[in-house]
Design a protein around this motif. Sequence first.
Motif, PDB file in Angstrom:
ATOM      1  N   ILE A 276      31.344  38.975  39.677  1.00 21.62           N
ATOM      2  CA  ILE A 276      31.053  40.404  39.776  1.00 21.62           C
ATOM      3  C   ILE A 276      30.615  40.720  41.199  1.00 21.62           C
ATOM      4  CG2 ILE A 276      29.604  42.275  38.918  1.00 21.62           C
ATOM      5  CD1 ILE A 276      29.304  40.736  36.312  1.00 21.62           C
ATOM      6  N   LEU A 277      31.336  41.636  41.834  1.00 21.14           N
ATOM      7  CA  LEU A 277      30.990  42.030  43.199  1.00 21.14           C
ATOM      8  C   LEU A 277      30.021  43.191  43.220  1.00 21.14           C
ATOM      9  CD1 LEU A 277      34.567  41.778  44.762  1.00 21.14           C
ATOM     10  CD2 LEU A 277      32.776  40.029  44.653  1.00 21.14           C
ATOM     11  N   GLN A 278      30.162  44.118  42.272  1.00 16.73           N
ATOM     12  CA  GLN A 278      29.254  45.247  42.169  1.00 16.73           C
ATOM     13  C   GLN A 278      29.380  45.834  40.769  1.00 16.73           C
ATOM     14  OE1 GLN A 278      30.741  47.906  45.200  1.00 16.73           O
ATOM     15  NE2 GLN A 278      32.066  48.975  43.749  1.00 16.73           N
ATOM     16  N   THR A 279      28.385  46.629  40.395  1.00 16.57           N
ATOM     17  CA  THR A 279      28.404  47.287  39.087  1.00 16.57           C
ATOM     18  C   THR A 279      28.411  48.798  39.284  1.00 16.57           C
ATOM     19  OG1 THR A 279      25.979  47.143  39.028  1.00 16.57           O
ATOM     20  CG2 THR A 279      27.210  45.425  37.877  1.00 16.57           C
ATOM     21  N   PRO A 280      29.100  49.517  38.363  1.00 16.01           N
ATOM     22  CA  PRO A 280      29.873  48.978  37.241  1.00 16.01           C
ATOM     23  C   PRO A 280      31.204  48.397  37.701  1.00 16.01           C
ATOM     24  CG  PRO A 280      30.043  51.359  37.296  1.00 16.01           C
ATOM     25  CD  PRO A 280      29.062  50.996  38.381  1.00 16.01           C
ATOM     26  N   TRP A 281      31.724  47.461  36.913  1.00 15.71           N
ATOM     27  CA  TRP A 281      33.008  46.844  37.208  1.00 15.71           C
ATOM     28  C   TRP A 281      33.988  47.179  36.095  1.00 15.71           C
ATOM     29  CZ3 TRP A 281      33.966  43.372  33.273  1.00 15.71           C
ATOM     30  CH2 TRP A 281      32.854  42.876  32.585  1.00 15.71           C
ATOM     31  N   LYS A 282      35.266  46.977  36.371  1.00 10.54           N
ATOM     32  CA  LYS A 282      36.304  47.301  35.391  1.00 10.54           C
ATOM     33  C   LYS A 282      37.250  46.114  35.265  1.00 10.54           C
ATOM     34  CE  LYS A 282      36.323  52.334  36.082  1.00 10.54           C
ATOM     35  NZ  LYS A 282      37.153  53.514  36.457  1.00 10.54           N
TER      36      LYS A 282
ATOM     37  N   VAL B 171      45.486  39.119  32.419  1.00 10.00           N
ATOM     38  CA  VAL B 171      44.802  40.151  33.193  1.00 10.00           C
ATOM     39  C   VAL B 171      45.785  41.265  33.531  1.00 10.00           C
ATOM     40  CG1 VAL B 171      43.508  40.665  35.290  1.00 10.00           C
ATOM     41  CG2 VAL B 171      43.209  38.454  34.151  1.00 10.00           C
ATOM     42  N   VAL B 172      45.422  42.505  33.167  1.00 10.37           N
ATOM     43  CA  VAL B 172      46.247  43.668  33.465  1.00 10.37           C
ATOM     44  C   VAL B 172      45.769  44.341  34.744  1.00 10.37           C
ATOM     45  CG1 VAL B 172      47.073  45.894  32.615  1.00 10.37           C
ATOM     46  CG2 VAL B 172      46.754  43.986  31.022  1.00 10.37           C
ATOM     47  N   SER B 173      44.473  44.585  34.846  1.00 10.32           N
ATOM     48  CA  SER B 173      43.912  45.215  36.043  1.00 10.32           C
ATOM     49  C   SER B 173      42.457  44.801  36.170  1.00 10.32           C
ATOM     50  CB  SER B 173      44.019  46.746  35.964  1.00 10.32           C
ATOM     51  OG  SER B 173      43.268  47.243  34.866  1.00 10.32           O
ATOM     52  N   ARG B 174      41.949  44.860  37.395  1.00  6.50           N
ATOM     53  CA  ARG B 174      40.542  44.542  37.643  1.00  6.50           C
ATOM     54  C   ARG B 174      40.046  45.320  38.853  1.00  6.50           C
ATOM     55  NH1 ARG B 174      40.521  40.432  41.703  1.00  6.50           N
ATOM     56  NH2 ARG B 174      42.568  39.445  41.983  1.00  6.50           N
ATOM     57  N   ASP B 175      38.764  45.645  38.811  1.00  4.35           N
ATOM     58  CA  ASP B 175      38.144  46.391  39.900  1.00  4.35           C
ATOM     59  C   ASP B 175      36.703  45.924  40.039  1.00  4.35           C
ATOM     60  OD1 ASP B 175      37.713  48.264  41.926  1.00  4.35           O
ATOM     61  OD2 ASP B 175      37.084  49.801  40.502  1.00  4.35           O
ATOM     62  N   ALA B 176      36.281  45.612  41.250  1.00  3.03           N
ATOM     63  CA  ALA B 176      34.920  45.153  41.575  1.00  3.03           C
ATOM     64  C   ALA B 176      34.635  43.764  41.020  1.00  3.03           C
ATOM     65  CB  ALA B 176      33.865  46.149  41.097  1.00  3.03           C
ATOM     66  N   VAL B 177      35.674  43.015  40.643  1.00  2.00           N
ATOM     67  CA  VAL B 177      35.510  41.619  40.250  1.00  2.00           C
ATOM     68  C   VAL B 177      36.608  40.808  40.913  1.00  2.00           C
ATOM     69  CG1 VAL B 177      34.431  42.139  38.020  1.00  2.00           C
ATOM     70  CG2 VAL B 177      36.911  41.893  38.162  1.00  2.00           C
ATOM     71  N   THR B 178      36.324  39.542  41.153  1.00  2.00           N
ATOM     72  CA  THR B 178      37.324  38.639  41.710  1.00  2.00           C
ATOM     73  C   THR B 178      37.449  37.445  40.787  1.00  2.00           C
ATOM     74  OG1 THR B 178      37.941  37.322  43.639  1.00  2.00           O
ATOM     75  CG2 THR B 178      35.610  37.458  43.130  1.00  2.00           C
ATOM     76  N   GLN B 179      38.676  36.988  40.553  1.00  2.00           N
ATOM     77  CA  GLN B 179      38.919  35.921  39.590  1.00  2.00           C
ATOM     78  C   GLN B 179      38.590  34.566  40.202  1.00  2.00           C
ATOM     79  OE1 GLN B 179      42.623  36.376  37.582  1.00  2.00           O
ATOM     80  NE2 GLN B 179      42.301  34.673  36.170  1.00  2.00           N
ATOM     81  N   LEU B 180      37.988  33.694  39.387  1.00  2.00           N
ATOM     82  CA  LEU B 180      37.589  32.358  39.807  1.00  2.00           C
ATOM     83  C   LEU B 180      38.394  31.326  39.025  1.00  2.00           C
ATOM     84  CD1 LEU B 180      33.705  32.845  39.752  1.00  2.00           C
ATOM     85  CD2 LEU B 180      35.226  33.089  41.715  1.00  2.00           C
ATOM     86  N   ASP B 181      38.356  30.083  39.499  1.00  2.00           N
ATOM     87  CA  ASP B 181      38.993  28.974  38.804  1.00  2.00           C
ATOM     88  C   ASP B 181      37.964  28.334  37.879  1.00  2.00           C
ATOM     89  OD1 ASP B 181      40.392  26.840  37.901  1.00  2.00           O
ATOM     90  OD2 ASP B 181      40.730  25.899  39.837  1.00  2.00           O
ATOM     91  N   PRO B 182      38.127  28.434  36.553  1.00  2.00           N
ATOM     92  CA  PRO B 182      37.110  27.878  35.643  1.00  2.00           C
ATOM     93  C   PRO B 182      36.921  26.376  35.797  1.00  2.00           C
ATOM     94  CG  PRO B 182      38.692  29.275  34.456  1.00  2.00           C
ATOM     95  CD  PRO B 182      39.238  29.053  35.830  1.00  2.00           C
ATOM     96  N   GLN B 183      37.976  25.651  36.171  1.00  2.00           N
ATOM     97  CA  GLN B 183      37.866  24.200  36.263  1.00  2.00           C
ATOM     98  C   GLN B 183      36.911  23.764  37.373  1.00  2.00           C
ATOM     99  OE1 GLN B 183      41.728  22.418  36.475  1.00  2.00           O
ATOM    100  NE2 GLN B 183      42.274  22.971  34.365  1.00  2.00           N
ATOM    101  N   LYS B 184      36.761  24.604  38.403  1.00  2.00           N
ATOM    102  CA  LYS B 184      35.817  24.269  39.477  1.00  2.00           C
ATOM    103  C   LYS B 184      34.376  24.353  39.001  1.00  2.00           C
ATOM    104  CE  LYS B 184      38.823  25.556  43.330  1.00  2.00           C
ATOM    105  NZ  LYS B 184      38.992  26.404  44.542  1.00  2.00           N
ATOM    106  N   SER B 185      34.163  25.056  37.891  1.00  2.00           N
ATOM    107  CA  SER B 185      32.821  25.136  37.298  1.00  2.00           C
ATOM    108  C   SER B 185      32.641  24.120  36.183  1.00  2.00           C
ATOM    109  CB  SER B 185      32.577  26.546  36.740  1.00  2.00           C
ATOM    110  OG  SER B 185      32.711  27.522  37.759  1.00  2.00           O
ATOM    111  N   GLY B 186      33.594  23.206  36.037  1.00  2.00           N
ATOM    112  CA  GLY B 186      33.485  22.165  35.024  1.00  2.00           C
ATOM    113  C   GLY B 186      33.956  22.579  33.647  1.00  2.00           C
ATOM    114  N   ILE B 187      34.694  23.686  33.523  1.00  2.00           N
ATOM    115  CA  ILE B 187      35.185  24.166  32.232  1.00  2.00           C
ATOM    116  C   ILE B 187      36.602  23.655  32.035  1.00  2.00           C
ATOM    117  CG2 ILE B 187      35.672  26.194  30.834  1.00  2.00           C
ATOM    118  CD1 ILE B 187      33.574  27.669  32.532  1.00  2.00           C
ATOM    119  N   ARG B 188      36.793  22.824  31.029  1.00  2.00           N
ATOM    120  CA  ARG B 188      38.102  22.204  30.781  1.00  2.00           C
ATOM    121  C   ARG B 188      38.879  22.917  29.683  1.00  2.00           C
ATOM    122  NH1 ARG B 188      38.433  20.024  35.496  1.00  2.00           N
ATOM    123  NH2 ARG B 188      36.724  18.576  35.977  1.00  2.00           N
TER     124      ARG B 188
END
Length: 356
Positions: free
Chosen positions: A215-221, A189-206
């Motif tokens: 996504i907090l709002q649109t448009p996002w970057k 990840v270089v930069s992000r705006d209007a999004v917050t990063q999540l932990d994929p493993q908490k969603s069951g993704i191994r």
Amino acid sequence: MATGNEVQLDTVAADRLSPINLEDFPSEVLTPLQAQLPGLTLRRAFRYSDTTAIALLKASAVEPDVRVENQQTISLGEDRTVLAANAAVTITRAGIFRLSFVMPEGYDVEAISGPVLSHWTELKTDAGRVITLHLSGKTDGEQQFAISLVGRASRKTNGWAPPQLILREASKQRGTVLIVPEQGMRLQVVSRDAVTQLDPQKSGIRQKGVLAFRILQTPWKLALDIEQVDPWVQLTSLEHATINEAQVKIIANLQYQIENTGLKSLRLFIPTNAEGVRFQGDQVADFLQIPGSITHGLQAWEVKLHRRVIGSYLLRATYQFALPENARETILRGIQAADVNLQRGFVTVQAAGRLQ
């Protein structure tokens, strides 16, 4: 004065009418009309004695309220990039006949489906290619749509911006974005705006290397660096040579161990005097000599596979070469694999017939 769900009463000018409470108006007047007009509700009530009295009213259409919860999965591969979105659309206040979004640049529609979808069309505008989802009628309530877009591959690059799917009619749009790289790709990840990063493993993704965002709002970057990871390949081989009066027959079992990323082709060096060269193995599509690639008495061959392989992979090579009449000695050259980090193995020699 009563309106349905899709009409709102703005103003009423009734100077010669006497307003009364809505509870005082007889409800049995509205009952037969409510079956014809969805959501018919009494808004204002008046009493009058002058039959020439005039009431001036202003009414307007109720604008629909469209809210979207969008679950997007972006799959990055060497051949193509796929954006798969499951959109839960909630339509309130008034029904709508269509939804639309601007197609991300470089992408095309692979599939669009939904229980209330009639068909979809594409139109070129100043804003870009607009995809319109035509619904089967005036639609409200909670609706589900599945949208799949496909675009060109995202190879090694810096500052890559993931494609966005934003419904233009939505007043509020939230959801999640899951970015799944093919094995052999590393994301940063270089930069992000209007999004917050999540932990994929908490969603069951191994799966390793997956990035998840809310996504907090649109448009996002979002900007990502894509790096190609080199494969790590080890090879253990067993070559068996059977020698008789006329020829030497070679059977080689080549056990690959491939890590980090998959391989879609394998290169090996076979002795130049080899005849009847054949390769056998799962997913083997074709094999051929590479012109102009002879070194130290070895000829380069390429084995093409139907799909990428990773992990443990077994390849079998067979060939033979002729012996001169009454030969007193011969030279055995081992198969050499190209582009491997470590090669080791065993060789066995067996005499046939009257030879020792």
